[in-house]
Design a protein around this motif. Structure first.
Motif, PDB file in Angstrom:
ATOM      1  N   LEU A  49     -10.924 -85.772   5.186  1.00  0.00           N
ATOM      2  CA  LEU A  49     -11.771 -84.876   4.407  1.00  0.00           C
ATOM      3  C   LEU A  49     -13.255 -85.200   4.541  1.00  0.00           C
ATOM      4  N   ALA A  52     -14.329 -82.778   7.351  1.00  0.00           N
ATOM      5  CA  ALA A  52     -13.503 -81.584   7.548  1.00  0.00           C
ATOM      6  C   ALA A  52     -14.291 -80.292   7.381  1.00  0.00           C
ATOM      7  N   ILE A  54     -12.979 -76.151   6.804  1.00  0.00           N
ATOM      8  CA  ILE A  54     -11.796 -75.335   6.532  1.00  0.00           C
ATOM      9  C   ILE A  54     -12.016 -73.931   7.085  1.00  0.00           C
ATOM     10  N   TYR A  55     -10.969 -73.359   7.627  1.00  0.00           N
ATOM     11  CA  TYR A  55     -11.031 -71.979   8.110  1.00  0.00           C
ATOM     12  C   TYR A  55      -9.957 -71.165   7.402  1.00  0.00           C
ATOM     13  N   GLU A  56     -10.361 -70.048   6.777  1.00  0.00           N
ATOM     14  CA  GLU A  56      -9.405 -69.148   6.124  1.00  0.00           C
ATOM     15  C   GLU A  56      -9.040 -68.026   7.085  1.00  0.00           C
ATOM     16  N   VAL A  83     -13.180 -77.215  12.903  1.00  0.00           N
ATOM     17  CA  VAL A  83     -12.169 -76.951  11.884  1.00  0.00           C
ATOM     18  C   VAL A  83     -11.091 -78.028  11.917  1.00  0.00           C
ATOM     19  N   ILE A  85      -8.862 -78.057   8.925  1.00  0.00           N
ATOM     20  CA  ILE A  85      -7.829 -77.521   8.046  1.00  0.00           C
ATOM     21  C   ILE A  85      -7.810 -76.002   8.191  1.00  0.00           C
ATOM     22  N   TRP A  87      -6.344 -72.646   6.701  1.00  0.00           N
ATOM     23  CA  TRP A  87      -5.697 -72.038   5.535  1.00  0.00           C
ATOM     24  C   TRP A  87      -5.271 -70.629   5.921  1.00  0.00           C
ATOM     25  N   ARG A 235      -2.919 -73.973  -0.412  1.00  0.00           N
ATOM     26  CA  ARG A 235      -4.013 -73.440  -1.215  1.00  0.00           C
ATOM     27  C   ARG A 235      -3.317 -72.639  -2.300  1.00  0.00           C
ATOM     28  N   LEU A 263      -5.389 -77.586  -2.248  1.00  0.00           N
ATOM     29  CA  LEU A 263      -6.599 -76.868  -2.658  1.00  0.00           C
ATOM     30  C   LEU A 263      -6.251 -75.902  -3.780  1.00  0.00           C
ATOM     31  N   MET A 320     -15.181 -76.987  -2.600  1.00  0.00           N
ATOM     32  CA  MET A 320     -15.238 -76.187  -1.375  1.00  0.00           C
ATOM     33  C   MET A 320     -16.470 -75.291  -1.434  1.00  0.00           C
ATOM     34  N   LEU A 358     -16.297 -73.879   4.083  1.00  0.00           N
ATOM     35  CA  LEU A 358     -15.272 -72.917   4.474  1.00  0.00           C
ATOM     36  C   LEU A 358     -15.885 -71.856   5.379  1.00  0.00           C
TER      37      LEU A 358
END
Length: 485
Positions: A49, A52, A54-56, A83, A85, A87, A235, A263, A320, A358
């Motif tokens: 972390l 890190a 994050i990609y949604e 990226v 993580i 999501w 998540r 998350l 986040m 993110l």
């Protein structure tokens, strides 16, 4: 002759056994694939972390086909942006009963069959927690996505919707007591506990967390994805609407199975206590960025909000940071609508601020539209200035300790400037590494001085020399920012 006969019989028996060998069942094949996939990435650890991103992923809208396969081929691009993580928005089958459209109507109430067919419904109205939406492909396609992500050192978390299900979820008929009911004994949609009225989410049915059997089944379904499909966490949608004692019951069981990342779509600090969730949403920082860009607040509001965050959350708590996500994009506007000319400026701020940044599907392609939520609306993957920006920011995040955003984060220090209502300036420090962010967060040119000296490299400008002399003014164009090493 007798020996020859025996030899022929023996050979025939061996061939017969080979021909009649039982084929591996899908479950056995799944177990083999899961075992193989586990070897391709190291177990999740807290230290991941620190750097890190994050990609949604909005699978439906990401590509013209809207499939797992179409998304999987682009996973190496995510790695380029740093990226760590991935999501995935809900991948489960969507309820066909009370399937909602953009104007609030249910699909079954739309007379025109062609228009009715366009309604795909909400990802968050789930009919089965352990299957995949055929709109996206097969479970085998999903497994290939997870495998590819792991091969690229990216962990996969699923969007979990514990507060409610769709109206044709398998539990509705089999276990109606799993749901909240009114005085007439009818299953109801979710209620706002503060007002006692419906949230307006009438395409879903509210789950009853007083029912202990429902809790057990919910945990079992979450464990399925960890054990059988090798995912790395969740998540959790509207996590604060679910009793915290459920998370105290569920998360330890999930972590016994595997080190996972959790998350919460929430902001309450208590959700991160006692090894529950790893991270919550930085909603207040997000709203502050929007309001500064829209001139509702000045740059001073950023520092005020950072101070509030530092008072509210503990050092090991993680927020986040985001300039967009599926809700913000669809309901509140594209980043261009909300941040005007400051899209890149605030994207950089989300990477430099304490926490973990993110990226939402389409932001790397300069997406400038609100994606429709209930129907197909493909992201255009043409213009991609922001891909290069995110790639640079991701590289910096992954290599510079001063941007550590995990449970032992880098220090944050305010830097004074002569125009505190128009400019943001701060320094991040950890061990022997430091980095500075300065930005004009207005749509006007400014002449501003800073209360520090130094010779720096301007990271986002090809590492060119950048000199800051205390009290000496620097001209900054609208939305201009610098990351100084």
């Amino acid at each position: 002759m007798k020996k020859y006969f025996i030899l022929v019989c023996t050979l025939a028996l061996l061939i017969s056994c080979k021909d009649n060998k039982k084929e591996a069942s899908p479950e056995e094949n799944s177990a083999v694939k899961t075992t193989e996939a586990k070897d391709s990435i190291s177990p999740f650890q807290d230290k991941i972390l620190d750097n890190a991103v994050i990609y949604e992923a909005n699978i439906r809208q990401y590509s013209p086909k809207g499939s797992f396969k179409a998304f999987t081929k682009d996973i190496p691009k995510l790695k380029e942006m740093g990226v760590k993580i991935l999501w995935l928005m809900p991948i489960y089958p969507i309820s066909q009963v009370k399937k909602k459209s953009a104007n609030g109507k249910f699909a079954e109430d739309i007379e025109d069959p062609k228009e009715r067919e366009k309604i795909l419904g909400s990802y968050y109205a789930i009919s089965d927690y352990t299957k995949v939406n055929p709109e996206f492909g097969s479970k085998e396609d999903f497994r290939e996505l997870v495998k590819t992500a792991h091969e690229n050192d990216i962990y996969v978390i699923l969007d979990w919707v514990p507060n409610h299900t769709g109206w044709d979820h398998v539990w509705i008929k089999e276990n109606p007591d799993y749901y909240t009911k009114n005085e007439k004994g009818e299953v109801i949609d979710p209620i706002n506990p503060e007002t006692g009225e419906s949230w307006g989410w009438d395409d879903v049915a509210d789950l009853n967390y007083d029912n202990q059997e429902m809790r057990k089944e919910m945990i079992a379904d979450m464990l399925y994805w960890i054990r059988e499909e090798n995912i790395d966490g969740f998540r959790c949608d509207v996590a604060n609407n679910v009793p915290i004692n459920f998370w105290e019951q569920a998360i330890p069981q999930l972590r016994e199975e595997k080190n996972i990342f959790m998350l919460a779509e929430a902001w309450e600090p208590e959700l991160m206590n006692n090894n529950l969730f790893d991270m919550v949403y930085g909603w207040d920082l997000h709203h502050t960025m929007n309001k500064i860009a829209q001139k509702e607040l000045t740059a001073e509001a950023w520092e005020e909000e950072i101070e509030e965050v530092q008072n509210k959350y503990k050092d090991h708590h993680i927020l986040m940071n985001f300039t967009s996500n599926h809700d913000e994009n669809s309901w509140n506007g594209s980043v261009k609508e909300r941040l005007e000319g400051g899209v890149e400026t605030f994207a950089a701020l989300s990477f430099l601020a304490p926490g973990i940044p993110l990226i939402y599907s389409g932001q790397e392609y300069d997406m400038n539209k609100r994606l429709r939520f209930f129907t197909k609306d493909t992201i255009k993957q043409k213009s991609n200035k922001m891909f290069s920006v995110y790639k640079k920011l991701g590289k910096l995040k992954s290599k510079n300790l001063a941007l550590s955003g995990g449970k032992n984060p880098a220090n944050y220090q305010l830097l004074q400037n002569s125009l505190p209502k128009k400019a943001i300036a701060f320094k991040r420090v950890k061990d022997d590494q430091s980095i500075i962010y300065i930005a004009n967060v207005t749509n006007q040119q400014i002449n501003v001085s800073f209360d520090f000296n130094g010779e720096f490299r301007d990271y986002m400008n090809n590492n060119k020399n950048f000199t800051v002399k205390k009290k000496e003014k620097i001209t900054m164009q609208p939305w201009e920012y610098h990351i100084l090493k």
